[in-house]
Motif scaffolding. Structure first.
Motif, PDB file in Angstrom:
ATOM      1  N   ALA A 152      63.527 -44.056 102.394  1.00 58.29           N
ATOM      2  CA  ALA A 152      64.608 -45.121 103.773  1.00 58.29           C
ATOM      3  C   ALA A 152      65.572 -43.740 104.959  1.00 58.29           C
ATOM      4  O   ALA A 152      65.989 -42.488 103.670  1.00 58.29           O
ATOM      5  N   SER A 153      66.234 -44.701 105.302  1.00 55.26           N
ATOM      6  CA  SER A 153      66.650 -43.273 105.896  1.00 55.26           C
ATOM      7  C   SER A 153      68.226 -43.118 105.722  1.00 55.26           C
ATOM      8  O   SER A 153      68.834 -43.869 105.462  1.00 55.26           O
ATOM      9  N   GLU A 154      69.094 -42.423 105.519  1.00 53.32           N
ATOM     10  CA  GLU A 154      69.668 -41.947 105.587  1.00 53.32           C
ATOM     11  C   GLU A 154      70.987 -43.082 106.771  1.00 53.32           C
ATOM     12  O   GLU A 154      72.310 -43.604 105.921  1.00 53.32           O
ATOM     13  N   SER A 155      70.694 -42.470 107.539  1.00 54.06           N
ATOM     14  CA  SER A 155      71.451 -43.409 108.904  1.00 54.06           C
ATOM     15  C   SER A 155      71.175 -44.648 109.411  1.00 54.06           C
ATOM     16  O   SER A 155      69.837 -44.764 108.970  1.00 54.06           O
ATOM     17  N   PRO A 156      71.030 -45.360 109.993  1.00 55.20           N
ATOM     18  CA  PRO A 156      71.312 -46.682 110.753  1.00 55.20           C
ATOM     19  C   PRO A 156      69.753 -46.705 111.040  1.00 55.20           C
ATOM     20  O   PRO A 156      69.714 -45.486 111.835  1.00 55.20           O
ATOM     21  N   VAL A 157      68.461 -47.221 111.478  1.00 57.65           N
ATOM     22  CA  VAL A 157      67.591 -47.145 112.253  1.00 57.65           C
ATOM     23  C   VAL A 157      67.354 -48.374 113.451  1.00 57.65           C
ATOM     24  O   VAL A 157      68.343 -49.717 113.446  1.00 57.65           O
ATOM     25  N   SER A 158      67.607 -47.457 114.754  1.00 58.66           N
ATOM     26  CA  SER A 158      67.551 -48.337 115.212  1.00 58.66           C
ATOM     27  C   SER A 158      66.427 -48.064 116.015  1.00 58.66           C
ATOM     28  O   SER A 158      65.035 -47.185 116.562  1.00 58.66           O
ATOM     29  N   TRP A 159      65.251 -49.829 115.516  1.00 58.76           N
ATOM     30  CA  TRP A 159      63.935 -49.801 115.633  1.00 58.76           C
ATOM     31  C   TRP A 159      63.668 -50.358 117.285  1.00 58.76           C
ATOM     32  O   TRP A 159      64.495 -50.207 118.668  1.00 58.76           O
ATOM     33  N   ASN A 160      62.170 -49.404 117.724  1.00 60.99           N
ATOM     34  CA  ASN A 160      61.165 -49.164 118.659  1.00 60.99           C
ATOM     35  C   ASN A 160      60.322 -49.974 118.573  1.00 60.99           C
ATOM     36  O   ASN A 160      59.399 -50.166 118.613  1.00 60.99           O
ATOM     37  N   LEU A 161      60.889 -51.814 118.916  1.00 60.92           N
ATOM     38  CA  LEU A 161      60.349 -51.880 119.087  1.00 60.92           C
ATOM     39  C   LEU A 161      58.635 -52.296 119.975  1.00 60.92           C
ATOM     40  O   LEU A 161      57.821 -52.950 119.778  1.00 60.92           O
ATOM     41  N   ARG A 162      58.742 -52.137 121.126  1.00 61.42           N
ATOM     42  CA  ARG A 162      57.996 -52.122 121.983  1.00 61.42           C
ATOM     43  C   ARG A 162      56.764 -50.751 121.295  1.00 61.42           C
ATOM     44  O   ARG A 162      55.739 -51.025 120.894  1.00 61.42           O
ATOM     45  N   SER A 163      57.226 -49.508 120.602  1.00 62.78           N
ATOM     46  CA  SER A 163      56.233 -48.737 120.076  1.00 62.78           C
ATOM     47  C   SER A 163      56.030 -49.845 117.971  1.00 62.78           C
ATOM     48  O   SER A 163      54.673 -49.510 118.341  1.00 62.78           O
ATOM     49  N   VAL A 164      56.424 -50.543 117.965  1.00 67.61           N
ATOM     50  CA  VAL A 164      56.112 -51.414 117.100  1.00 67.61           C
ATOM     51  C   VAL A 164      55.184 -52.343 116.872  1.00 67.61           C
ATOM     52  O   VAL A 164      53.748 -52.346 116.327  1.00 67.61           O
ATOM     53  N   THR A 197      52.056 -50.261 117.950  1.00 64.86           N
ATOM     54  CA  THR A 197      50.476 -49.951 117.171  1.00 64.86           C
ATOM     55  C   THR A 197      50.094 -50.911 116.329  1.00 64.86           C
ATOM     56  O   THR A 197      48.764 -51.281 116.010  1.00 64.86           O
ATOM     57  N   SER A 198      50.718 -52.193 116.565  1.00 66.73           N
ATOM     58  CA  SER A 198      50.671 -53.200 115.368  1.00 66.73           C
ATOM     59  C   SER A 198      49.855 -54.055 116.419  1.00 66.73           C
ATOM     60  O   SER A 198      48.625 -54.340 115.785  1.00 66.73           O
ATOM     61  N   ALA A 199      49.178 -53.990 118.136  1.00 67.38           N
ATOM     62  CA  ALA A 199      47.871 -54.265 118.389  1.00 67.38           C
ATOM     63  C   ALA A 199      47.255 -53.372 118.480  1.00 67.38           C
ATOM     64  O   ALA A 199      46.386 -54.000 118.347  1.00 67.38           O
ATOM     65  N   VAL A 200      47.680 -52.492 118.279  1.00 68.73           N
ATOM     66  CA  VAL A 200      46.351 -51.861 117.563  1.00 68.73           C
ATOM     67  C   VAL A 200      45.679 -51.967 116.300  1.00 68.73           C
ATOM     68  O   VAL A 200      44.092 -51.867 116.546  1.00 68.73           O
ATOM     69  N   VAL A 227      48.281 -41.683 114.730  1.00 75.31           N
ATOM     70  CA  VAL A 227      48.177 -41.150 115.882  1.00 75.31           C
ATOM     71  C   VAL A 227      48.906 -41.832 117.174  1.00 75.31           C
ATOM     72  O   VAL A 227      49.291 -40.970 118.005  1.00 75.31           O
ATOM     73  N   PHE A 228      49.511 -43.394 116.661  1.00 77.55           N
ATOM     74  CA  PHE A 228      50.213 -44.312 117.669  1.00 77.55           C
ATOM     75  C   PHE A 228      51.855 -43.998 117.054  1.00 77.55           C
ATOM     76  O   PHE A 228      51.965 -44.260 118.354  1.00 77.55           O
ATOM     77  N   ALA A 229      51.395 -43.836 116.088  1.00 78.21           N
ATOM     78  CA  ALA A 229      53.373 -43.861 115.762  1.00 78.21           C
ATOM     79  C   ALA A 229      53.886 -42.974 115.821  1.00 78.21           C
ATOM     80  O   ALA A 229      53.481 -41.852 115.792  1.00 78.21           O
TER      81      ALA A 229
END
Length: 189
Positions: free
Chosen positions: A7-19, A22-25, A137-139
């Motif tokens: 887990a990250s030690e600081s709060p994570v800001s999700w890059n939803l476009r990337s998620v 990458t999910s679509a790929v 490759v994409f993440a």
């Protein structure tokens, strides 16, 4: 089942476009590999009745195993999952294999033998390895993020010389405009 992924030690800001991208790929990859398996099962001699259980088992295995890839930043084999998560996935995979081998809930009782089940397990493992490489490759790549934001994949370099020329032209035109005003000429807008 809980997991012991880092887990990250600081709060994570999700890059939803990337998620989502990458999910679509990955979804397209899963669909492509399932299509390949389905079509080769249809044309294989003597195995046309085994299509449904083979495809069912491949989908169950690859989608379960993809969880091991998407839970880490690096290769799926670097960070081991917790025992509970591993056992949960293993139980689902064993049940899916038994369903395919005995024809449980299959149309017309279609089933596969143990050798075919082992082949499907090996095929699914190969699919996992390929999809893990594709995911890496994409993440979290800047070029992929730029594509998802409808920008050029290559970051444009700032053309400093052009910016300097534009600034100088703007400055000269302003100076010229001021000179014209001082001399009493009307400046058109």
């Amino acid at each position: 089942a809980y997991d012991r992924a880092k887990a990250s030690e600081s709060p994570v800001s999700w890059n939803l476009r990337s998620v989502m991208g990458t999910s679509a790929v990955l979804a397209l990859g899963l669909a492509a590999f399932t299509f390949v398996l389905h079509t080769t099962t249809l044309v294989a001699p003597g195995e046309s009745g085994e299509t449904e259980p083979v495809v069912f088992l491949e989908i169950a295995l690859t989608q379960n195993w993809l969880l091991f890839s998407t839970r880490t930043k690096g290769p799926f084999y670097k960070d081991r999952p917790s025992l509970y998560l591993f056992l949960a996935v293993l139980v689902v995979d064993v049940v899916a294999t038994l369903m395919s081998c005995f024809g449980w809930l299959m149309t017309n009782g279609a089933h596969i033998n143990a050798v075919t089940a082992v082949r499907v397990w090996l095929y699914s493992l190969g699919v996992l390895v390929i999809l893990d490489i594709i995911r890496r490759v994409f993440a979290d790549k800047e070029w992929w993020d730029r594509v998802l934001h409808l920008k050029s994949p290559k970051k444009r370099r700032r053309n400093r010389a052009r910016e300097d020329r534009e600034y100088l032209l703007l400055k000269v035109s302003k100076d010229h405009e001021m000179d014209q005003m001082e001399q009493g000429y009307a400046v058109a807008d």
